[in-house]
Design a protein around this motif. Structure first.
Motif, short mmCIF file in Angstrom:
data_model
loop_
_atom_site.label_atom_id
_atom_site.label_comp_id
_atom_site.label_asym_id
_atom_site.label_seq_id
_atom_site.Cartn_x
_atom_site.Cartn_y
_atom_site.Cartn_z
N UNK A 74 -18.44 24.05 -61.51
CA UNK A 74 -17.03 23.50 -61.86
C UNK A 74 -17.02 22.81 -62.60
N UNK A 75 -18.26 21.58 -62.44
CA UNK A 75 -18.34 20.20 -63.39
C UNK A 75 -18.85 20.83 -64.67
N UNK A 76 -19.63 21.56 -64.74
CA UNK A 76 -20.24 22.00 -66.03
C UNK A 76 -19.43 22.79 -66.80
N UNK A 77 -18.61 23.76 -66.28
CA UNK A 77 -17.58 24.40 -66.87
C UNK A 77 -16.29 23.62 -67.47
N UNK A 78 -15.97 22.54 -66.75
CA UNK A 78 -14.90 21.83 -67.27
C UNK A 78 -15.34 20.94 -68.26
N UNK A 79 -16.70 20.50 -68.22
CA UNK A 79 -17.05 19.58 -69.07
C UNK A 79 -17.37 20.30 -70.24
N UNK A 80 -17.77 21.55 -70.15
CA UNK A 80 -17.76 22.48 -71.65
C UNK A 80 -16.45 22.80 -72.20
N UNK A 81 -15.44 23.08 -71.33
CA UNK A 81 -14.25 23.29 -71.78
C UNK A 81 -13.62 22.04 -72.77
N UNK A 82 -13.88 20.81 -72.25
CA UNK A 82 -13.46 19.56 -72.76
C UNK A 82 -14.21 19.39 -74.07
N UNK A 83 -15.30 20.23 -74.48
CA UNK A 83 -16.04 19.88 -75.61
C UNK A 83 -15.61 21.05 -76.72
N UNK A 84 -14.85 22.07 -76.50
CA UNK A 84 -14.55 23.10 -77.50
C UNK A 84 -13.11 22.83 -77.97
N UNK A 85 -12.76 23.67 -79.01
CA UNK A 85 -11.61 23.73 -79.71
C UNK A 85 -10.75 24.50 -78.83
N UNK A 86 -9.32 24.32 -79.03
CA UNK A 86 -8.35 25.05 -78.44
C UNK A 86 -8.30 26.57 -78.50
#
Length: 149
Positions: A74-86
């Motif tokens: 959960x933490x890694x995936x959410x962090x990753x999501x916050x680093x990518x484009x829409x």
């Protein structure tokens, strides 16, 4: 997006967001069912807590390893999501976890930090600690970055 770790202070790692927005994404998911709550967004980390209770314990009364892995992903995936484009998504393609200490009660806190944030893959390290700051689990998550379907 390629970022060195730790990121250059002039270039933020995460796109702008709030804890309320991140926590709202947990509604109706396993995160909500297990009581996971995001608690802090830093310049190069994301933190969340999870209770050690009947929802997250195994039959011996210890924090279930699968619950720790769910918190880590959960933490890694959410962090990753916050680093990518829409127009992109990121999905987990590999996770490992070493369970170092048992926890029987209270709250565990996980912190995700980047090891690599690239255009096609990301690698995150997630440390989970008990309330006394003792490491319970260390995990590494690899994400694939793909176009949004």
């Amino acid at each position: 997006m390629t970022t060195t770790t730790p990121p250059d202070a002039a270039q933020p790692l995460f796109r702008p967001t709030t804890l309320d927005a991140v926590n709202a994404m947990a509604k109706g998911t396993a995160m909500e069912a297990l009581g996971i709550a995001f608690t802090e967004i830093g310049p190069d980390y994301l933190r969340a807590t999870m209770p050690v209770d009947a929802r997250t314990r195994q039959p011996y009364g210890l924090l279930h390893g699968g619950a720790s892995v769910l918190l880590a992903e959960t933490l890694g995936s959410m962090s990753g999501m916050l680093c990518i484009r829409e127009d992109e998504i990121c999905v987990g393609i590999e996770i490992n976890a070493n369970h170092l200490r048992g926890a029987r009660e209270g709250i565990v806190t996980g912190t995700a930090r980047p090891l690599h944030v690239g255009g096609r893959t990301q690698v995150w390290e997630i440390r989970i600690e008990d309330e006394r700051g003792r490491m319970v689990c260390i995990s590494r998550l690899t994400l694939a970055v793909m176009p949004r379907p």
